[in-house]
Motif scaffolding. Structure first.
Motif, PDB file in Angstrom:
ATOM      1  N   ALA A  19       0.855  -1.187   0.000  1.00  8.67           N
ATOM      2  CA  ALA A  19       0.000   0.000   0.000  1.00  8.67           C
ATOM      3  C   ALA A  19       0.891   1.237   0.000  1.00  8.67           C
ATOM      4  CB  ALA A  19      -0.911   0.002   1.225  1.00  8.67           C
ATOM      5  N   ILE A  20       0.763   2.054  -1.053  1.00  9.06           N
ATOM      6  CA  ILE A  20       1.557   3.273  -1.164  1.00  9.06           C
ATOM      7  C   ILE A  20       0.679   4.387  -1.710  1.00  9.06           C
ATOM      8  CG2 ILE A  20       3.776   2.103  -1.477  1.00  9.06           C
ATOM      9  CD1 ILE A  20       3.453   2.507  -4.451  1.00  9.06           C
ATOM     10  N   ASP A  21       1.120   5.616  -1.564  1.00  8.82           N
ATOM     11  CA  ASP A  21       0.368   6.763  -2.050  1.00  8.82           C
ATOM     12  C   ASP A  21       0.864   7.282  -3.395  1.00  8.82           C
ATOM     13  OD1 ASP A  21      -1.279   6.804   0.180  1.00  8.82           O
ATOM     14  OD2 ASP A  21       0.098   8.090   1.290  1.00  8.82           O
ATOM     15  N   LYS A  22       2.134   7.013  -3.734  1.00  3.57           N
ATOM     16  CA  LYS A  22       2.694   7.593  -4.950  1.00  3.57           C
ATOM     17  C   LYS A  22       3.824   6.719  -5.474  1.00  3.57           C
ATOM     18  CE  LYS A  22       4.802  11.945  -6.509  1.00  3.57           C
ATOM     19  NZ  LYS A  22       5.255  13.271  -6.086  1.00  3.57           N
TER      20      LYS A  22
END
Length: 146
Positions: A19-22
């Motif tokens: 899970a990452i944002d960017k």
């Protein structure tokens, strides 16, 4: 700066989900390649994504069912619409796919894009030589964001 190198990443549950944002590539443009379904070719992630899409009712309400990177829509007359983008394109050389549902189930129905600008594009829907408002309109844009 620290570097982490691994061959395989697994969560405690065994799934290989992160899970990452960017995400950003290491090239100057931050470009990333994704391996294709067959495993032998790659696709540039930025070039392979739609930059704007919209589904709207072209009658008096211009109600938007769903959209991405769309700021507003203007009713320019019967069968005429201008869609304004939230984020501009780098130039007006992008590709647009526009469709509208035929009002009278006519074989003479046609749709086309009238103008291309970095911040918007306008379209036209007509049947048997007459402009018509359609309840179902879709537009997708591919190209380079500014």
């Amino acid at each position: 700066m620290s570097t982490i190198k691994v061959d395989t990443y697994l969560t405690r549950g065994g799934a290989s989900e992160i899970a990452i944002d960017k995400l950003k590539g290491v090239t100057a443009a931050g470009s990333m390649l994704v391996v294709g379904e067959g495993g032998t070719t790659t696709t540039n992630l930025q070039q392979g994504l739609a930059k704007m899409w919209i589904h709207f009712d072209g009658t008096s309400s211009q109600a938007v069912g769903d959209s991405f990177n769309h700021a507003s829509i203007t009713d320019d007359g019967v069968g005429l619409y201008t869609v304004v983008f939230t984020n501009n394109m780098v130039n007006d050389d992008y590709s647009v796919q526009y469709t509208a549902k035929a009002v009278n189930n006519s074989n003479g129905s046609a749709t086309y894009v009238q103008t291309f600008a970095t911040s918007s594009c306008s379209s036209k829907h007509f049947e048997n030589g007459t402009n018509r408002d359609s309840t179902e309109n879709t537009m997708t844009l591919n190209g380079d964001l500014a």
